[in-house]
Design a protein around this motif. Sequence first.
Motif, PDB file in Angstrom:
ATOM      1  N   HIS A 178       0.846  -1.190   0.000  1.00  0.00           N
ATOM      2  CA  HIS A 178       0.000   0.000   0.000  1.00  0.00           C
ATOM      3  C   HIS A 178       0.886   1.247   0.000  1.00  0.00           C
ATOM      4  CE1 HIS A 178      -2.962   2.980   1.269  1.00  0.00           C
ATOM      5  NE2 HIS A 178      -3.940   2.062   1.144  1.00  0.00           N
ATOM      6  N   PRO A 179       0.603   2.225  -0.848  1.00  0.00           N
ATOM      7  CA  PRO A 179       1.489   3.399  -0.915  1.00  0.00           C
ATOM      8  C   PRO A 179       1.469   4.265   0.335  1.00  0.00           C
ATOM      9  CG  PRO A 179      -0.485   3.717  -2.265  1.00  0.00           C
ATOM     10  CD  PRO A 179      -0.487   2.281  -1.815  1.00  0.00           C
ATOM     11  N   GLN A 180       0.438   4.177   1.146  1.00  0.00           N
ATOM     12  CA  GLN A 180       0.321   5.055   2.298  1.00  0.00           C
ATOM     13  C   GLN A 180       0.388   4.320   3.650  1.00  0.00           C
ATOM     14  OE1 GLN A 180       0.277   8.276   1.845  1.00  0.00           O
ATOM     15  NE2 GLN A 180       0.123   8.100  -0.399  1.00  0.00           N
ATOM     16  N   ALA A 181       0.582   3.010   3.643  1.00  0.00           N
ATOM     17  CA  ALA A 181       0.601   2.262   4.912  1.00  0.00           C
ATOM     18  C   ALA A 181       1.511   1.057   4.784  1.00  0.00           C
ATOM     19  CB  ALA A 181      -0.817   1.831   5.288  1.00  0.00           C
ATOM     20  N   ASP A 182       2.416   0.912   5.740  1.00  0.00           N
ATOM     21  CA  ASP A 182       3.397  -0.175   5.676  1.00  0.00           C
ATOM     22  C   ASP A 182       2.763  -1.532   5.926  1.00  0.00           C
ATOM     23  OD1 ASP A 182       5.363   1.660   5.178  1.00  0.00           O
ATOM     24  OD2 ASP A 182       5.974   1.851   7.293  1.00  0.00           O
ATOM     25  N   VAL A 230      -8.076  -3.776  -0.396  1.00  0.00           N
ATOM     26  CA  VAL A 230      -7.027  -3.432   0.561  1.00  0.00           C
ATOM     27  C   VAL A 230      -7.121  -4.423   1.719  1.00  0.00           C
ATOM     28  CG1 VAL A 230      -6.155  -1.692   2.155  1.00  0.00           C
ATOM     29  CG2 VAL A 230      -7.058  -1.014  -0.084  1.00  0.00           C
ATOM     30  N   CYS A 231      -5.978  -5.020   2.086  1.00  0.00           N
ATOM     31  CA  CYS A 231      -5.960  -6.079   3.089  1.00  0.00           C
ATOM     32  C   CYS A 231      -4.785  -5.899   4.026  1.00  0.00           C
ATOM     33  CB  CYS A 231      -5.895  -7.437   2.393  1.00  0.00           C
ATOM     34  SG  CYS A 231      -5.900  -8.846   3.512  1.00  0.00           S
ATOM     35  N   ALA A 241     -12.738   3.764   0.528  1.00  0.00           N
ATOM     36  CA  ALA A 241     -11.335   4.136   0.327  1.00  0.00           C
ATOM     37  C   ALA A 241     -10.600   3.965   1.638  1.00  0.00           C
ATOM     38  CB  ALA A 241     -11.216   5.573  -0.160  1.00  0.00           C
ATOM     39  N   ILE A 242      -9.498   3.214   1.611  1.00  0.00           N
ATOM     40  CA  ILE A 242      -8.680   2.991   2.796  1.00  0.00           C
ATOM     41  C   ILE A 242      -7.318   3.622   2.548  1.00  0.00           C
ATOM     42  CG2 ILE A 242      -7.638   1.265   4.304  1.00  0.00           C
ATOM     43  CD1 ILE A 242      -9.872  -0.626   3.556  1.00  0.00           C
ATOM     44  N   ARG A 243      -7.044   4.671   3.299  1.00  0.00           N
ATOM     45  CA  ARG A 243      -5.804   5.448   3.128  1.00  0.00           C
ATOM     46  C   ARG A 243      -5.645   5.911   1.672  1.00  0.00           C
ATOM     47  NH1 ARG A 243      -1.739   4.908   7.060  1.00  0.00           N
ATOM     48  NH2 ARG A 243      -2.746   4.605   9.097  1.00  0.00           N
ATOM     49  N   VAL A 276      -6.865   4.600  -1.069  1.00  0.00           N
ATOM     50  CA  VAL A 276      -6.899   3.555  -2.098  1.00  0.00           C
ATOM     51  C   VAL A 276      -8.254   2.866  -2.070  1.00  0.00           C
ATOM     52  CG1 VAL A 276      -5.862   1.410  -2.936  1.00  0.00           C
ATOM     53  CG2 VAL A 276      -4.405   3.207  -1.988  1.00  0.00           C
ATOM     54  N   GLU A 277      -8.881   2.735  -3.225  1.00  0.00           N
ATOM     55  CA  GLU A 277     -10.204   2.111  -3.310  1.00  0.00           C
ATOM     56  C   GLU A 277     -10.127   0.633  -2.961  1.00  0.00           C
ATOM     57  OE1 GLU A 277     -12.669   0.847  -7.054  1.00  0.00           O
ATOM     58  OE2 GLU A 277     -13.032   2.995  -6.705  1.00  0.00           O
ATOM     59  N   SER A 278     -11.134   0.194  -2.182  1.00  0.00           N
ATOM     60  CA  SER A 278     -11.201  -1.212  -1.778  1.00  0.00           C
ATOM     61  C   SER A 278     -12.621  -1.715  -1.993  1.00  0.00           C
ATOM     62  CB  SER A 278     -10.812  -1.373  -0.304  1.00  0.00           C
ATOM     63  OG  SER A 278     -10.865  -2.730   0.089  1.00  0.00           O
ATOM     64  N   ASN A 279     -12.739  -2.897  -2.635  1.00  0.00           N
ATOM     65  CA  ASN A 279     -14.038  -3.487  -2.947  1.00  0.00           C
ATOM     66  C   ASN A 279     -14.166  -4.827  -2.228  1.00  0.00           C
ATOM     67  OD1 ASN A 279     -14.975  -1.691  -5.443  1.00  0.00           O
ATOM     68  ND2 ASN A 279     -12.777  -2.096  -5.636  1.00  0.00           N
ATOM     69  N   GLY A 280     -14.977  -4.893  -1.160  1.00  0.00           N
ATOM     70  CA  GLY A 280     -15.150  -6.142  -0.428  1.00  0.00           C
ATOM     71  C   GLY A 280     -14.017  -6.402   0.544  1.00  0.00           C
TER      72      GLY A 280
END
Length: 805
Positions: free
Chosen positions: A56-60, A78-79, A110-112, A114-118
Amino acid sequence: MKFTLSWLKTHLDTDADLATILKTLNAIGLEVEGVENPAEKLAGFKIARVLTADKHPQADKLQVLTVDHGDGEPLQVVCGAPNARAGLIGVFGLEGAVVPSNGMVLKKTAIRGVESNGMMCSTRELELGDDHDGIIELAPDAPVGRVYADWAGLDDPVIDVSVTPNRQDCMGVRGIARDLAAAGLGWLNAIIVPTIEGAGPGPDVRTDDPDGCPAFYARTVRGVTNGASPDWMARRLKAIGQKPISALVDITNYIMIDLGRPLHVYDMATLKGGLVARKGRSGEQVLALNGKTYTVDESMTVIADDEAVHDIGGIMGGEHSGAQDGTSDVLIECAYFTPERIAVTGQKLALTSDARGRFERGVDPAFLDDGLSIATSLVVTLCGGTPSEATRAGALPLALRTIAYTPDQCLALAGVDVPADEQKRILESLGFAVSGDADSVEYQDGMPVSVPGHWTVTVPSWRRDVDGWPDLVEEVVRIVGLDHVPSTPLPRTPGVARPTATPEQLVERRVRRTAAARGLAEAINWSFLSEKEAAAVGGGDWTLANPISEDLKVMRPSLLPGLLSATKRNVDRGAASVRLFELGRRYFKQGERATVGFVLAGEKVARGWQSGKAQPFDAFDAKAEVIALLAAAGAPVANLQGFGEASAAYHPGQSGTLRLGPKMMLAEYGVLHPSLARQFGLSGAVVAGEIFLDAIPPKRKSGALRAPYAPPALQAVKRDFAFLVPADVEADALVRAVRGADKKAIVDVRLFDVFVGPGVEDGQKSLAIEVTLQPGDKSFSQEELEAISASVVKAAGKLGATLRG
């Protein structure tokens, strides 16, 4: 008692659908409390493959996955699971699915940034286990795009049945299947009992407590490898709420639920010498499997070795000797414990378990050998090892029970005409052995006449509850269906029926109707309280030794706690004004006391444009209710005397009692003590009262007819008096004194004003009363009125009262 539909069908060969099975269970007396299908809440979760996994570009600690769910274009998810990686096959929640563990509805978000589906799911999120360290990992050949519940075999309804205490045979899935087969829903599959070829002698076990443990069977299995249970077993146990632990432990739990036969497995490495079933010794302790330490005594049966107690017999095993991951040699215990001993032990220790629930009802004493063989076979099959011979200590309590029965007894007792051959089929399907002829032929006057014969019915070992022929009728009618029992009215005696209500019941009816007419709603509460609630109203005389719950332990000494709890529930649900009453019993060493209690809380006048400012209840509202209910009960209200403060449940200075003399208290009332109100979570003014119906003197019976009502021919005369009295004189004392000044002429005295202020000396108060005089056959003359007035002033003067100028 919970089981799955597929589990039931391992014993019952049937084509019946779920609805038919549920209907039949209810019809034969096995009430269905609930049905739940795990697949229904997992319908929105599919098997999916992770195609790519990038940081993820915004979270390690997050990754951006591309997921193929088998339907349309891959989705971006996003997981945060540490095991998420490309190529993993797991369970994917689609948009709109509801996560079982928290009720969250999945949607595009959107998580940080970034779009997340499911969502890719863990076992805990799907309520399939406790693992939450990562997402579910499925086998590489799991079919992508298929609904996970269908593929995993979770489309299996879980049925929850309420088993009554007398049906010990239905504490196993097989017993329930037997009942359904008898009801015509299929055939009961034969049970396979393996033959165990033992190598070497059996373990050293014995029973020294034949009253508590008549028979103790055991076998060892050496060289086992304890691990996880097979999927089929773990899945069934998890479905009914049992947590899989290990193969050795799960085998015993499975047999207990499947066949109703509790067992226990010991790790032989922890045992010192042989095992003995004996009475406990004062001061002995055992650390049970639930992590708690229990102290046993001589009234309990325990399983012990040469050094320590390892098991509270028939209820729970010890933590020290239970099977562990590294266990290699085990001893399988299959014993019979008497229901009476189990009940006493469980009550004393306040310890419940699945095993206790079965032994307390009574397990099948003839199933020890077969149960031990089935358990041994499962241990060897799933864990390996070499079994020994079985040791059989003690004697099984097998007493052959037979009952003489004639088929026509069914019609005579239950009113249901069931053909003899159908009755025989039902009884034999339930496990009873039936011998003899249903009927025979005799000749009367040279003509053949069919005479009902009798059967000899042998009761199966698993039916401890069947004792006589009425029980056999019950079994037949239960399986045929209670809806076939005709509704037959009892014969009615000709003529006018005599009253059946007692004088006490008639009083209660009048009080109940009066309370309802005055706007109070009737409450019906438990006759039991917790010890804390009972202590708040002075404590109770009777404490139950075996309460249903610790909150229902003391027989109530007052109706107030139950009414206050009901008031709190109503207030919590938004009720602005609560007016409750209850007619019930209080319990003391001297016996039961019929009582009426009431509680008024909230607003006396509802807030609104019609009524203006809301007003709280006060002690005088409580007094008004008390007097009205006493009048309805037939108490001599005109003779009541008001005395000081009520019990400690009421507010000092804002409460009182009504009595007929100093020692005969009929009621107490007033504002509730603030500490008691706080204990029940109530705020603001709360008023209450209790009327003691048993203290009201009964009316004397008279043979004379009641005189006809004759209204007075002349109009009543009213006179007002204002007296200055000492401040400590009660108004009620003045009213009673004036009423007695001339009992023939004075028919009513009413206080209408109390004044303290300018014109009244300190230490005094002004009481104004209205006196109603009723003339007889002629009007009062002026001289008579002056004489009555003088009598009134003289009577008041005895209390230190003087006419106010």
